[in-house]
Motif scaffolding. Structure first.
Motif, short mmCIF file in Angstrom:
data_model
loop_
_atom_site.label_atom_id
_atom_site.label_comp_id
_atom_site.label_asym_id
_atom_site.label_seq_id
_atom_site.Cartn_x
_atom_site.Cartn_y
_atom_site.Cartn_z
N VAL A 199 0.86 -1.19 0.00
CA VAL A 199 0.00 0.00 0.00
C VAL A 199 0.89 1.24 0.00
CG1 VAL A 199 -1.92 -1.10 1.20
CG2 VAL A 199 -0.13 0.05 2.52
N PRO A 200 0.34 2.36 -0.46
CA PRO A 200 1.16 3.59 -0.47
C PRO A 200 1.39 4.12 0.95
CG PRO A 200 -1.03 3.97 -1.46
CD PRO A 200 -0.97 2.53 -1.09
N ALA A 201 2.41 4.98 1.11
CA ALA A 201 2.66 5.64 2.40
C ALA A 201 1.41 6.39 2.82
CB ALA A 201 3.84 6.60 2.26
N GLY A 202 1.15 6.40 4.11
CA GLY A 202 -0.03 7.09 4.61
C GLY A 202 -1.21 6.16 4.82
N VAL A 203 -1.13 4.95 4.29
CA VAL A 203 -2.16 3.93 4.54
C VAL A 203 -1.61 2.92 5.55
CG1 VAL A 203 -3.56 2.08 3.53
CG2 VAL A 203 -3.14 4.18 2.24
N ASP A 204 -2.35 2.68 6.62
CA ASP A 204 -1.92 1.72 7.64
C ASP A 204 -2.57 0.37 7.41
OD1 ASP A 204 -0.22 3.20 9.65
OD2 ASP A 204 -1.93 4.54 9.52
N VAL A 205 -1.77 -0.68 7.54
CA VAL A 205 -2.29 -2.04 7.39
C VAL A 205 -1.99 -2.82 8.66
CG1 VAL A 205 -2.12 -4.22 6.12
CG2 VAL A 205 -1.95 -2.06 4.89
N ARG A 206 -2.97 -3.52 9.20
CA ARG A 206 -2.75 -4.49 10.26
C ARG A 206 -3.15 -5.84 9.71
NH1 ARG A 206 -0.12 -2.91 14.81
NH2 ARG A 206 -1.09 -4.68 15.82
N LYS A 207 -2.37 -6.85 10.00
CA LYS A 207 -2.66 -8.18 9.47
C LYS A 207 -3.05 -9.12 10.59
CE LYS A 207 0.74 -10.39 7.89
NZ LYS A 207 1.88 -10.85 7.09
N VAL A 208 -4.10 -9.87 10.41
CA VAL A 208 -4.50 -10.91 11.34
C VAL A 208 -4.43 -12.23 10.59
CG1 VAL A 208 -6.30 -11.80 12.86
CG2 VAL A 208 -6.09 -9.34 12.49
N ASP A 209 -3.52 -13.10 10.99
CA ASP A 209 -3.44 -14.41 10.35
C ASP A 209 -3.73 -15.44 11.43
OD1 ASP A 209 -2.79 -16.87 9.35
OD2 ASP A 209 -1.09 -16.14 8.20
N LEU A 210 -4.86 -16.11 11.28
CA LEU A 210 -5.32 -17.00 12.34
C LEU A 210 -4.36 -18.17 12.52
CD1 LEU A 210 -9.03 -16.82 11.22
CD2 LEU A 210 -7.90 -15.46 12.96
N ALA A 211 -3.68 -18.60 11.46
CA ALA A 211 -2.79 -19.76 11.59
C ALA A 211 -1.46 -19.39 12.26
CB ALA A 211 -2.53 -20.38 10.22
N ILE A 212 -1.07 -18.13 12.16
CA ILE A 212 0.21 -17.73 12.76
C ILE A 212 0.19 -17.93 14.27
CG2 ILE A 212 1.51 -15.63 13.37
CD1 ILE A 212 1.76 -15.01 10.50
N GLU A 213 -0.92 -17.60 14.87
CA GLU A 213 -1.02 -17.79 16.33
C GLU A 213 -0.89 -19.28 16.67
OE1 GLU A 213 -1.06 -15.42 18.53
OE2 GLU A 213 -1.16 -13.80 17.07
N LEU A 214 -1.49 -20.13 15.85
CA LEU A 214 -1.36 -21.57 16.09
C LEU A 214 0.09 -22.02 15.92
CD1 LEU A 214 -4.41 -23.42 14.49
CD2 LEU A 214 -3.78 -23.30 16.90
N HIS B 220 -4.40 5.08 14.53
CA HIS B 220 -3.68 5.67 13.40
C HIS B 220 -4.58 6.63 12.61
CE1 HIS B 220 -0.05 3.53 14.14
NE2 HIS B 220 -0.65 2.36 14.09
N GLU B 221 -5.87 6.27 12.47
CA GLU B 221 -6.81 7.18 11.82
C GLU B 221 -6.90 8.49 12.59
OE1 GLU B 221 -8.73 7.23 8.98
OE2 GLU B 221 -7.31 5.64 8.53
N HIS B 222 -6.98 8.37 13.92
CA HIS B 222 -7.10 9.56 14.77
C HIS B 222 -5.85 10.43 14.64
CE1 HIS B 222 -7.88 11.26 19.07
NE2 HIS B 222 -8.26 12.08 18.15
#
Lengths: 246, 246
Positions: A199-214, B220-222
């Protein structure tokens, strides 16, 4: 390693700066503190010690005091923190006083679960639009909403004031959906698809991967098994199991 | 802050210790590296540079090299890492060569999504039993399994060799389920219920709270809104938006 930057942390005056710079790890713990504080408020507590709040949130109290000092909250010696005040401070920082509008893209099993997840609405998030590219899904009702075609995303973002997009599509579709969200003006993305998004700068991404926790739990299972499997020595090391704990 | 302990990290010989002590943050990144490596292997790559692997996993390359050095993997100058070898090393460390048996408790919307989540099986986890306490759910088929009553948990754990339990119940039921899992001999718990669980030493708990990630995005939005809202000064600070990034 720390993402904290200098020059804008509050002094000892207890003043909260206009918008404090916070370490990412602190930001990640604020929702935990908030949930614990809500529970305390519901049970009638007006103040809480740092030890009490730390225990309720599942962190150690030194870390909690440091985190809250970033917000300018130091508590009162012998009394602790004012529960209602601290709730207000954390909700302000997290921007939860604004009931953010969320778009959910992908209404398979996971999308259905997310659309029905009570924990979003109760914590200030409204899922206001659902999208899919599958013609069989488009037009179907889901809760109070109707699934719309992904082509309507841009219009919906403007109409509904959507700032956060949740991606619950297969991995292969996620980047195209992210591009659509960014093009539509969405600036924060929560990604449940197992892939890295660009994504371009200024866009925040959070990732949730259910298998990573396992997989992380699997590491601990493997480690525990290796401790008991090796005769003598290692299994007798005191404290080793607790050192990498929950 | 770091949970790394001394005395057991590998030297410069490239030897992997019997079971290395790893910082929690490194453990959390190993699944990301593994996924990137699998993608590289599928596309025919036999070696990869630290920069290439770091980009594919979405981390910086210095952090990646440090993480892999904990495993005794230093790559070859000018060549990089051997993809197949590194996959084997990480899968061994994570215990993924053992196809762990998982019990899922709670088959509401989220439980259905988890039971149908392809990402588990493809990464070495078999959900072998489903449980609920709701009489309406017990006996219903879900995928290849039939939902069983929670009272059968202890028997199933022994019969199926279950070591990991996934809790997808409402928050109010989660502690009782955790107690049941521990009593049945499960030593790792993945908790999707929005609450802190209390478990004995030796049991590992990972918590996934879907709303917490949204709250972090809300921060981050805030922050972004406050940067554009304040006239002059702050919004012009170069690099500020990228410093707290994805």
């Amino acid at each position: 390693m720390s993402q904290q930057r200098h020059g804008s942390t509050p002094g000892n005056t207890g003043a909260v700066p206009a918008f404090p710079d916070l370490p990412e790890a602190t930001i990640a713990r604020l929702p935990e503190y908030l949930r614990a504080l809500h529970n305390l408020a519901e049970s009638g507590s007006e103040t809480v010690s740092s030890e009490g709040l730390a225990a309720a949130a599942g962190v150690n109290s030194a870390k909690l005091r440091k985190d809250l000092s970033h917000l300018g909250s130091y508590g009162t010696r012998g009394v602790g923190y004012d529960v209602a005040l601290l709730v207000d401070q954390i909700e302000y920082i997290l921007g939860l006083d604004q009931r953010r509008a969320v778009a959910l893209v992908g209404v398979g099993n996971l999308g259905h679960a997310l659309a029905g997840y009570d924990g979003f609405a109760s914590r200030g998030f409204r899922i206001v639009a659902l999208f899919d590219s599958d013609a069989e899904q488009v037009g179907k009702p889901l809760g109070d909403l109707t699934v719309r075609h992904i082509d309507e995303l841009g219009m919906a973002v403007v109409e509904e004031g959507i700032t956060i997009g949740v991606i619950a599509t297969p991995a292969g579709a996620a980047q195209a959906v992210a591009d659509d969200l960014v093009a539509a003006g969405v600036t924060s993305i929560l990604n449940f698809a197992p892939c890295v998004l660009s994504v371009p700068a200024g866009v925040d991404v959070r990732k949730v991967d259910l298998a990573i926790e396992l997989q992380i739990l699997s590491f601990h299972e493997h480690r525990k098994a290796s401790l008991t499997a090796i005769p003598g020595g290692r299994s007798a090391q005191p404290g080793n199991q607790e050192a990498v704990g929950s």
